[in-house]
Scaffold this motif. Structure first.
Motif, PDB file in Angstrom:
ATOM      1  N   GLU A 166      72.699  28.500  -8.342  1.00 27.88           N
ATOM      2  CA  GLU A 166      72.443  29.520  -7.321  1.00 27.88           C
ATOM      3  C   GLU A 166      72.828  29.010  -5.939  1.00 27.88           C
ATOM      4  OE1 GLU A 166      68.327  30.593  -7.762  1.00 27.88           O
ATOM      5  OE2 GLU A 166      68.687  31.589  -9.676  1.00 27.88           O
ATOM      6  N   LYS A 167      72.477  27.773  -5.639  1.00 30.95           N
ATOM      7  CA  LYS A 167      72.831  27.189  -4.343  1.00 30.95           C
ATOM      8  C   LYS A 167      74.349  27.078  -4.193  1.00 30.95           C
ATOM      9  CE  LYS A 167      68.845  26.486  -2.356  1.00 30.95           C
ATOM     10  NZ  LYS A 167      68.508  26.993  -1.036  1.00 30.95           N
ATOM     11  N   LEU A 168      75.032  26.719  -5.275  1.00 29.30           N
ATOM     12  CA  LEU A 168      76.490  26.633  -5.237  1.00 29.30           C
ATOM     13  C   LEU A 168      77.106  28.023  -5.046  1.00 29.30           C
ATOM     14  CD1 LEU A 168      77.061  23.974  -8.056  1.00 29.30           C
ATOM     15  CD2 LEU A 168      77.345  23.635  -5.586  1.00 29.30           C
ATOM     16  N   GLN A 169      76.495  29.059  -5.648  1.00 32.72           N
ATOM     17  CA  GLN A 169      76.942  30.436  -5.426  1.00 32.72           C
ATOM     18  C   GLN A 169      76.790  30.803  -3.953  1.00 32.72           C
ATOM     19  OE1 GLN A 169      74.367  32.574  -8.121  1.00 32.72           O
ATOM     20  NE2 GLN A 169      76.001  32.887  -9.611  1.00 32.72           N
ATOM     21  N   GLN A 170      75.599  30.518  -3.391  1.00 33.96           N
ATOM     22  CA  GLN A 170      75.334  30.826  -1.994  1.00 33.96           C
ATOM     23  C   GLN A 170      76.312  30.121  -1.065  1.00 33.96           C
ATOM     24  OE1 GLN A 170      71.198  29.787  -1.499  1.00 33.96           O
ATOM     25  NE2 GLN A 170      70.517  31.374  -2.930  1.00 33.96           N
ATOM     26  N   ALA A 171      76.756  28.945  -1.470  1.00 33.94           N
ATOM     27  CA  ALA A 171      77.710  28.184  -0.663  1.00 33.94           C
ATOM     28  C   ALA A 171      79.135  28.707  -0.838  1.00 33.94           C
ATOM     29  CB  ALA A 171      77.652  26.705  -1.031  1.00 33.94           C
ATOM     30  N   GLY A 172      79.325  29.632  -1.760  1.00 36.98           N
ATOM     31  CA  GLY A 172      80.635  30.237  -1.963  1.00 36.98           C
ATOM     32  C   GLY A 172      81.614  29.398  -2.764  1.00 36.98           C
ATOM     33  N   VAL A 173      81.108  28.434  -3.527  1.00 35.70           N
ATOM     34  CA  VAL A 173      82.002  27.570  -4.303  1.00 35.70           C
ATOM     35  C   VAL A 173      81.873  27.802  -5.814  1.00 35.70           C
ATOM     36  CG1 VAL A 173      82.152  25.763  -2.540  1.00 35.70           C
ATOM     37  CG2 VAL A 173      80.351  25.636  -4.283  1.00 35.70           C
ATOM     38  N   TYR A 174      80.952  28.665  -6.223  1.00 38.13           N
ATOM     39  CA  TYR A 174      80.718  28.905  -7.646  1.00 38.13           C
ATOM     40  C   TYR A 174      80.630  30.403  -7.887  1.00 38.13           C
ATOM     41  CZ  TYR A 174      78.384  28.709 -12.236  1.00 38.13           C
ATOM     42  OH  TYR A 174      78.057  28.862 -13.564  1.00 38.13           O
ATOM     43  N   ALA A 175      81.519  30.912  -8.758  1.00 33.99           N
ATOM     44  CA  ALA A 175      81.551  32.341  -9.046  1.00 33.99           C
ATOM     45  C   ALA A 175      80.906  32.671 -10.388  1.00 33.99           C
ATOM     46  CB  ALA A 175      82.992  32.845  -9.033  1.00 33.99           C
ATOM     47  N   GLY A 176      80.481  31.655 -11.120  1.00 30.22           N
ATOM     48  CA  GLY A 176      79.877  31.883 -12.429  1.00 30.22           C
ATOM     49  C   GLY A 176      78.444  32.384 -12.317  1.00 30.22           C
ATOM     50  N   ARG A 177      77.830  32.588 -13.485  1.00 31.58           N
ATOM     51  CA  ARG A 177      76.431  33.008 -13.532  1.00 31.58           C
ATOM     52  C   ARG A 177      75.525  31.801 -13.384  1.00 31.58           C
ATOM     53  NH1 ARG A 177      76.203  35.329 -19.085  1.00 31.58           N
ATOM     54  NH2 ARG A 177      74.216  34.294 -18.920  1.00 31.58           N
ATOM     55  N   ALA A 178      74.395  32.006 -12.748  1.00 27.54           N
ATOM     56  CA  ALA A 178      73.370  30.954 -12.660  1.00 27.54           C
ATOM     57  C   ALA A 178      72.536  31.036 -13.938  1.00 27.54           C
ATOM     58  CB  ALA A 178      72.517  31.142 -11.417  1.00 27.54           C
ATOM     59  N   ASP A 179      73.122  30.534 -15.034  1.00 29.90           N
ATOM     60  CA  ASP A 179      72.516  30.688 -16.357  1.00 29.90           C
ATOM     61  C   ASP A 179      71.840  29.424 -16.872  1.00 29.90           C
ATOM     62  OD1 ASP A 179      74.739  29.125 -16.811  1.00 29.90           O
ATOM     63  OD2 ASP A 179      75.722  30.530 -18.167  1.00 29.90           O
ATOM     64  N   GLY A 180      71.881  28.357 -16.084  1.00 25.48           N
ATOM     65  CA  GLY A 180      71.240  27.126 -16.509  1.00 25.48           C
ATOM     66  C   GLY A 180      72.068  26.302 -17.470  1.00 25.48           C
ATOM     67  N   VAL A 181      73.314  26.693 -17.709  1.00 24.97           N
ATOM     68  CA  VAL A 181      74.207  25.954 -18.595  1.00 24.97           C
ATOM     69  C   VAL A 181      75.309  25.334 -17.734  1.00 24.97           C
ATOM     70  CG1 VAL A 181      75.806  26.103 -20.542  1.00 24.97           C
ATOM     71  CG2 VAL A 181      73.733  27.502 -20.525  1.00 24.97           C
ATOM     72  N   TRP A 182      75.373  24.021 -17.726  1.00 25.25           N
ATOM     73  CA  TRP A 182      76.353  23.297 -16.915  1.00 25.25           C
ATOM     74  C   TRP A 182      77.642  23.157 -17.695  1.00 25.25           C
ATOM     75  CZ3 TRP A 182      75.873  22.221 -11.938  1.00 25.25           C
ATOM     76  CH2 TRP A 182      76.788  21.356 -11.352  1.00 25.25           C
ATOM     77  N   GLY A 183      78.716  23.620 -17.118  1.00 25.75           N
ATOM     78  CA  GLY A 183      80.016  23.525 -17.773  1.00 25.75           C
ATOM     79  C   GLY A 183      81.088  23.144 -16.777  1.00 25.75           C
ATOM     80  N   PRO A 184      82.351  23.265 -17.184  1.00 26.99           N
ATOM     81  CA  PRO A 184      83.457  22.864 -16.316  1.00 26.99           C
ATOM     82  C   PRO A 184      83.472  23.613 -14.984  1.00 26.99           C
ATOM     83  CG  PRO A 184      84.249  23.295 -18.548  1.00 26.99           C
ATOM     84  CD  PRO A 184      82.808  23.692 -18.499  1.00 26.99           C
ATOM     85  N   GLU A 185      83.127  24.905 -14.995  1.00 25.19           N
ATOM     86  CA  GLU A 185      83.117  25.680 -13.744  1.00 25.19           C
ATOM     87  C   GLU A 185      82.036  25.164 -12.800  1.00 25.19           C
ATOM     88  OE1 GLU A 185      82.703  29.792 -14.814  1.00 25.19           O
ATOM     89  OE2 GLU A 185      84.507  29.737 -16.052  1.00 25.19           O
ATOM     90  N   SER A 186      80.878  24.849 -13.333  1.00 21.57           N
ATOM     91  CA  SER A 186      79.789  24.314 -12.511  1.00 21.57           C
ATOM     92  C   SER A 186      80.183  22.949 -11.956  1.00 21.57           C
ATOM     93  CB  SER A 186      78.502  24.187 -13.336  1.00 21.57           C
ATOM     94  OG  SER A 186      78.113  25.426 -13.861  1.00 21.57           O
ATOM     95  N   GLN A 187      80.794  22.128 -12.791  1.00 19.03           N
ATOM     96  CA  GLN A 187      81.215  20.795 -12.375  1.00 19.03           C
ATOM     97  C   GLN A 187      82.235  20.889 -11.239  1.00 19.03           C
ATOM     98  OE1 GLN A 187      80.108  17.774 -13.569  1.00 19.03           O
ATOM     99  NE2 GLN A 187      81.348  16.774 -12.009  1.00 19.03           N
ATOM    100  N   ALA A 188      83.232  21.758 -11.408  1.00 15.01           N
ATOM    101  CA  ALA A 188      84.257  21.926 -10.373  1.00 15.01           C
ATOM    102  C   ALA A 188      83.637  22.450  -9.083  1.00 15.01           C
ATOM    103  CB  ALA A 188      85.354  22.864 -10.877  1.00 15.01           C
ATOM    104  N   ALA A 189      82.660  23.358  -9.210  1.00 11.14           N
ATOM    105  CA  ALA A 189      81.987  23.898  -8.022  1.00 11.14           C
ATOM    106  C   ALA A 189      81.233  22.802  -7.275  1.00 11.14           C
ATOM    107  CB  ALA A 189      81.037  25.028  -8.415  1.00 11.14           C
ATOM    108  N   LEU A 190      80.580  21.913  -8.012  1.00 10.17           N
ATOM    109  CA  LEU A 190      79.860  20.815  -7.377  1.00 10.17           C
ATOM    110  C   LEU A 190      80.838  19.922  -6.609  1.00 10.17           C
ATOM    111  CD1 LEU A 190      77.233  19.254  -6.896  1.00 10.17           C
ATOM    112  CD2 LEU A 190      77.720  17.994  -8.991  1.00 10.17           C
TER     113      LEU A 190
END
Length: 193
Positions: free
Chosen positions: A48-72
């Motif tokens: 959710e914080k990564l979404q708010q920062a505008g770097v993550y377009a995926g769902r805040a579903d609690g599952v860490w994957g490649p999109e979450s990693q790239a957003a971080l």
């Protein structure tokens, strides 16, 4: 090594840093690290914080994957943090998340069905079971036939795999387990390459 599991990020208790679970062993030899896995709820908070920062377009579903990693990693780069791809103290502080909130977050619960009647889980398709069996066999957790039939051998293999990956050993084929197996959690029946 990039992690393709739910954010099995760990909070280091001896040093102020967070690491994906399988990366904890990739530290310098001789460094003793104590860690605690974060819940899917904490992972969703980070997403959710990564979404708010505008770097993550995926769902805040609690599952860490490649999109979450790239957003971080993008978040760290855009905030002039050391782009380690690891959730460390500076990154957590910049995200505005108190570590105590991450540690106390509960697992993400699926939304309740519209009706209050209990629902039965959908059966797993033979194609998904075959893919799971193939991956478990390739990883050395399963010795049975790759036949698309769920049995005691498949069940026990899933539990051993989950335990070996730091996933709660439920024996269930859930998105976290599917992703940890290297299958697409959105389409676990897809033909493997």
């Amino acid at each position: 090594m990039k992690i393709h599991q739910a954010l099995l990020t760990t909070l280091l208790l001896t040093t102020p840093a967070f690491l994906p679970g399988s990366m904890a062993q990739a530290q310098a030899p001789g460094v003793l690290i104590y860690s605690q896995a974060l819940s899917s709820g904490a992972t969703a908070m980070i997403q959710e914080k990564l979404q708010q920062a505008g770097v993550y377009a995926g769902r805040a579903d609690g599952v860490w994957g490649p999109e979450s990693q790239a957003a971080l990693e993008r978040f760290q780069q855009t905030r002039n943090l050391q782009a380690t791809g690891q959730l460390n103290q500076a990154t957590v502080a910049t995200l505005g998340l108190p570590p105590s909130d991450l540690l106390s977050a509960r697992a993400v619960q699926a939304p309740a069905p519209a009706s209050m009647a209990p629902t039965t889980p959908e059966p797993i398709s033979p194609a998904v079971i075959r893919n799971v069996q193939q991956r478990l066999r390739a990883l050395g957790f399963y010795r049975g036939a790759v036949d698309g039939m769920w049995g005691a051998g498949t069940q026990a293999s899933i539990e051993r795999f989950q335990q070996g990956r730091g996933i709660q050993p439920t024996g269930q084929v859930n998105p976290l387990t599917v992703q940890a197996l290297g299958l697409d959690p959105n389409n676990p029946a897809a033909r493997m390459r």
